[in-house]
Design a protein around this motif. Sequence first.
Motif, PDB file in Angstrom:
ATOM      1  N   GLY A 145      14.332  -2.858  -3.367  1.00 48.26           N
ATOM      2  CA  GLY A 145      13.140  -2.257  -2.780  1.00 48.26           C
ATOM      3  C   GLY A 145      12.258  -1.518  -3.758  1.00 48.26           C
ATOM      4  N   GLU A 146      12.750  -1.214  -4.950  1.00 47.41           N
ATOM      5  CA  GLU A 146      11.963  -0.481  -5.947  1.00 47.41           C
ATOM      6  C   GLU A 146      11.284  -1.454  -6.906  1.00 47.41           C
ATOM      7  OE1 GLU A 146      13.118   3.420  -8.141  1.00 47.41           O
ATOM      8  OE2 GLU A 146      13.644   1.778  -9.491  1.00 47.41           O
ATOM      9  N   ILE A 147       9.991  -1.183  -7.189  1.00 51.21           N
ATOM     10  CA  ILE A 147       9.238  -2.023  -8.123  1.00 51.21           C
ATOM     11  C   ILE A 147       9.114  -1.273  -9.443  1.00 51.21           C
ATOM     12  CG2 ILE A 147       7.191  -3.426  -8.450  1.00 51.21           C
ATOM     13  CD1 ILE A 147       6.582  -3.140  -5.501  1.00 51.21           C
ATOM     14  N   ALA A 148       9.708  -1.814 -10.479  1.00 56.80           N
ATOM     15  CA  ALA A 148       9.620  -1.195 -11.802  1.00 56.80           C
ATOM     16  C   ALA A 148       8.216  -1.377 -12.369  1.00 56.80           C
ATOM     17  CB  ALA A 148      10.658  -1.826 -12.728  1.00 56.80           C
ATOM     18  N   PRO A 149       7.813  -0.551 -13.342  1.00 58.91           N
ATOM     19  CA  PRO A 149       6.500  -0.724 -13.979  1.00 58.91           C
ATOM     20  C   PRO A 149       6.356  -2.141 -14.555  1.00 58.91           C
ATOM     21  CG  PRO A 149       7.475   1.364 -14.610  1.00 58.91           C
ATOM     22  CD  PRO A 149       8.533   0.628 -13.855  1.00 58.91           C
ATOM     23  N   GLY A 150       5.234  -2.782 -14.235  1.00 56.71           N
ATOM     24  CA  GLY A 150       4.981  -4.131 -14.704  1.00 56.71           C
ATOM     25  C   GLY A 150       5.693  -5.209 -13.909  1.00 56.71           C
ATOM     26  N   ALA A 151       6.442  -4.845 -12.872  1.00 54.77           N
ATOM     27  CA  ALA A 151       7.184  -5.823 -12.068  1.00 54.77           C
ATOM     28  C   ALA A 151       6.505  -6.018 -10.722  1.00 54.77           C
ATOM     29  CB  ALA A 151       8.629  -5.366 -11.884  1.00 54.77           C
ATOM     30  N   SER A 152       7.029  -6.984  -9.959  1.00 60.36           N
ATOM     31  CA  SER A 152       6.460  -7.300  -8.645  1.00 60.36           C
ATOM     32  C   SER A 152       7.574  -7.429  -7.613  1.00 60.36           C
ATOM     33  CB  SER A 152       5.652  -8.595  -8.706  1.00 60.36           C
ATOM     34  OG  SER A 152       6.486  -9.691  -9.051  1.00 60.36           O
ATOM     35  N   LEU A 153       7.178  -7.405  -6.341  1.00 67.64           N
ATOM     36  CA  LEU A 153       8.144  -7.482  -5.248  1.00 67.64           C
ATOM     37  C   LEU A 153       7.472  -8.099  -4.030  1.00 67.64           C
ATOM     38  CD1 LEU A 153      11.038  -6.550  -4.246  1.00 67.64           C
ATOM     39  CD2 LEU A 153       9.888  -4.519  -3.344  1.00 67.64           C
ATOM     40  N   ARG A 154       8.189  -8.982  -3.375  1.00 64.37           N
ATOM     41  CA  ARG A 154       7.680  -9.564  -2.126  1.00 64.37           C
ATOM     42  C   ARG A 154       7.893  -8.569  -0.991  1.00 64.37           C
ATOM     43  NH1 ARG A 154       9.698 -15.241   0.733  1.00 64.37           N
ATOM     44  NH2 ARG A 154       8.094 -15.316   2.386  1.00 64.37           N
ATOM     45  N   VAL A 155       6.812  -8.263  -0.264  1.00 68.01           N
ATOM     46  CA  VAL A 155       6.833  -7.250   0.788  1.00 68.01           C
ATOM     47  C   VAL A 155       6.297  -7.859   2.077  1.00 68.01           C
ATOM     48  CG1 VAL A 155       5.977  -4.994   1.514  1.00 68.01           C
ATOM     49  CG2 VAL A 155       6.530  -5.398  -0.887  1.00 68.01           C
ATOM     50  N   LEU A 156       7.013  -7.627   3.172  1.00 65.72           N
ATOM     51  CA  LEU A 156       6.571  -8.060   4.494  1.00 65.72           C
ATOM     52  C   LEU A 156       6.342  -6.827   5.358  1.00 65.72           C
ATOM     53  CD1 LEU A 156       8.591 -10.369   3.332  1.00 65.72           C
ATOM     54  CD2 LEU A 156       8.391 -11.309   5.631  1.00 65.72           C
ATOM     55  N   ALA A 157       5.185  -6.746   5.983  1.00 65.30           N
ATOM     56  CA  ALA A 157       4.873  -5.672   6.936  1.00 65.30           C
ATOM     57  C   ALA A 157       4.893  -6.273   8.332  1.00 65.30           C
ATOM     58  CB  ALA A 157       3.518  -5.064   6.629  1.00 65.30           C
ATOM     59  N   VAL A 158       5.717  -5.705   9.224  1.00 65.57           N
ATOM     60  CA  VAL A 158       5.948  -6.296  10.541  1.00 65.57           C
ATOM     61  C   VAL A 158       5.602  -5.292  11.624  1.00 65.57           C
ATOM     62  CG1 VAL A 158       7.598  -7.490  12.019  1.00 65.57           C
ATOM     63  CG2 VAL A 158       7.881  -7.576   9.529  1.00 65.57           C
ATOM     64  N   ALA A 159       4.649  -5.645  12.495  1.00 65.02           N
ATOM     65  CA  ALA A 159       4.330  -4.844  13.685  1.00 65.02           C
ATOM     66  C   ALA A 159       5.022  -5.504  14.872  1.00 65.02           C
ATOM     67  CB  ALA A 159       2.824  -4.781  13.904  1.00 65.02           C
ATOM     68  N   ASP A 160       6.001  -4.798  15.469  1.00 69.67           N
ATOM     69  CA  ASP A 160       6.780  -5.385  16.558  1.00 69.67           C
ATOM     70  C   ASP A 160       6.046  -5.361  17.885  1.00 69.67           C
ATOM     71  OD1 ASP A 160       9.254  -5.993  15.119  1.00 69.67           O
ATOM     72  OD2 ASP A 160       9.417  -3.827  14.883  1.00 69.67           O
ATOM     73  N   THR A 161       5.065  -4.475  18.028  1.00 69.98           N
ATOM     74  CA  THR A 161       4.298  -4.377  19.270  1.00 69.98           C
ATOM     75  C   THR A 161       2.832  -4.561  18.943  1.00 69.98           C
ATOM     76  OG1 THR A 161       5.908  -2.840  20.204  1.00 69.98           O
ATOM     77  CG2 THR A 161       3.767  -2.965  21.275  1.00 69.98           C
ATOM     78  N   LEU A 162       2.213  -5.536  19.579  1.00 73.11           N
ATOM     79  CA  LEU A 162       0.827  -5.863  19.264  1.00 73.11           C
ATOM     80  C   LEU A 162       0.082  -6.144  20.561  1.00 73.11           C
ATOM     81  CD1 LEU A 162      -1.041  -6.315  16.778  1.00 73.11           C
ATOM     82  CD2 LEU A 162      -0.559  -8.746  17.017  1.00 73.11           C
ATOM     83  N   PRO A 163      -0.623  -5.151  21.127  1.00 72.66           N
ATOM     84  CA  PRO A 163      -1.371  -5.384  22.367  1.00 72.66           C
ATOM     85  C   PRO A 163      -2.382  -6.511  22.187  1.00 72.66           C
ATOM     86  CG  PRO A 163      -1.270  -3.046  21.846  1.00 72.66           C
ATOM     87  CD  PRO A 163      -0.747  -3.774  20.649  1.00 72.66           C
ATOM     88  N   ALA A 164      -2.590  -7.286  23.256  1.00 73.66           N
ATOM     89  CA  ALA A 164      -3.489  -8.441  23.175  1.00 73.66           C
ATOM     90  C   ALA A 164      -4.922  -8.020  22.884  1.00 73.66           C
ATOM     91  CB  ALA A 164      -3.422  -9.233  24.479  1.00 73.66           C
ATOM     92  N   SER A 165      -5.302  -6.808  23.269  1.00 72.02           N
ATOM     93  CA  SER A 165      -6.690  -6.365  23.127  1.00 72.02           C
ATOM     94  C   SER A 165      -6.979  -5.706  21.788  1.00 72.02           C
ATOM     95  CB  SER A 165      -7.029  -5.372  24.245  1.00 72.02           C
ATOM     96  OG  SER A 165      -6.187  -4.233  24.176  1.00 72.02           O
ATOM     97  N   VAL A 166      -6.014  -5.710  20.866  1.00 74.18           N
ATOM     98  CA  VAL A 166      -6.199  -4.944  19.639  1.00 74.18           C
ATOM     99  C   VAL A 166      -7.133  -5.632  18.647  1.00 74.18           C
ATOM    100  CG1 VAL A 166      -4.314  -5.931  18.268  1.00 74.18           C
ATOM    101  CG2 VAL A 166      -4.879  -3.496  18.043  1.00 74.18           C
ATOM    102  N   GLY A 167      -7.405  -6.910  18.841  1.00 75.34           N
ATOM    103  CA  GLY A 167      -8.322  -7.603  17.943  1.00 75.34           C
ATOM    104  C   GLY A 167      -7.584  -8.445  16.923  1.00 75.34           C
ATOM    105  N   GLU A 168      -8.344  -9.047  16.007  1.00 69.87           N
ATOM    106  CA  GLU A 168      -7.768 -10.002  15.076  1.00 69.87           C
ATOM    107  C   GLU A 168      -7.872  -9.580  13.616  1.00 69.87           C
ATOM    108  OE1 GLU A 168      -6.192 -12.687  15.805  1.00 69.87           O
ATOM    109  OE2 GLU A 168      -6.647 -13.100  17.889  1.00 69.87           O
ATOM    110  N   VAL A 169      -8.740  -8.620  13.285  1.00 70.19           N
ATOM    111  CA  VAL A 169      -8.988  -8.263  11.896  1.00 70.19           C
ATOM    112  C   VAL A 169      -8.488  -6.844  11.636  1.00 70.19           C
ATOM    113  CG1 VAL A 169     -10.708  -8.065  10.072  1.00 70.19           C
ATOM    114  CG2 VAL A 169     -11.003  -9.761  11.877  1.00 70.19           C
ATOM    115  N   PHE A 170      -7.714  -6.675  10.541  1.00 64.52           N
ATOM    116  CA  PHE A 170      -7.095  -5.395  10.246  1.00 64.52           C
ATOM    117  C   PHE A 170      -7.218  -5.072   8.769  1.00 64.52           C
ATOM    118  CE2 PHE A 170      -4.968  -7.195  13.850  1.00 64.52           C
ATOM    119  CZ  PHE A 170      -4.689  -6.132  14.688  1.00 64.52           C
TER     120      PHE A 170
END
Length: 287
Positions: A238-263
């Motif tokens: 989970g830690e990214i060292a200087p000059g390194a990279s990491l694959r990150v996923l952000a997950v919203a488990d609850t998403l109301p239908a009216s919230v829109g499409e652009v964030f």
Amino acid sequence: MLLGGAAPRAEAAPPRTKRERPVAVVVNPAEPLPEIRVEAAAPTLLFFPTTVAESTLTVDEKPRTIDTAAVPGDGSRIRVLDVGKRSIIVQPVEDLRAGERHELAVFFADGRAPARAAFVLVTDPAEADARIDVERREPPTAACPAEAPRPPPRPEDFVLLGYVDEKGVRRGAVRPAKDDALGLESGQGSSYRGATWALVDVVIVNSAGQQPWTPREAIFRGKRGATLPARVVTVGNGEIAPGASLRVLAVADTLPASVGEVFALEVRGSGGRSLVIPGVRFTEGDQ
């Protein structure tokens, strides 16, 4: 003569003894399913210790919903009178014959093991279950301290647990973002939106010369002011060292239908540093 020739009347069968008892969900698939004794004279209530996924209810592996009256010609012998967050009420159209068995199954909503509760419905000549308190016991702890590998998810799991609906999964592109002042940037990524959830998949780079950085939380911010917390899932350390990279996923488990499409997606981490990825779209062509 009339009295002498009268045929004797058959005595009515005594009513069944009503029972209320606990029944444990099987943990080992090799174990036989527990029996629930049902009768046509009265319904049987199954009460669960936690929420069940109502849409996953099946009888004899066929999806079932509330059916207060038998449907002529459908061949069903089991009626589902009610399905609640933690309860199911069933009743056979008529007493089941000797040897007749019907399987009732439902998934728990939280997905923890045991994930599925299954029972066999039968009719007993002497007893009937008025109420079943379903017990969900933890699987036995393995002797080895290492956690046993979980089986990979199956396509049907996503549908049965409600993660995918008739609209399927919508995919969009995520453009690169960069914050020179905080020394963080992300490459081209992907966004996904399901029935009630959203996910962004990006690779984040920690610039050389910076302190190691660990992503810890994420927030989706809608154009209309909506704010949705998200879980952070990383692939690898989970830690990214200087000059390194990491694959990150952000997950919203609850998403109301009216919230829109652009964030805009803000990924916050250690040292007070964060990266904002604007213009995240969950379907191609959203404006």
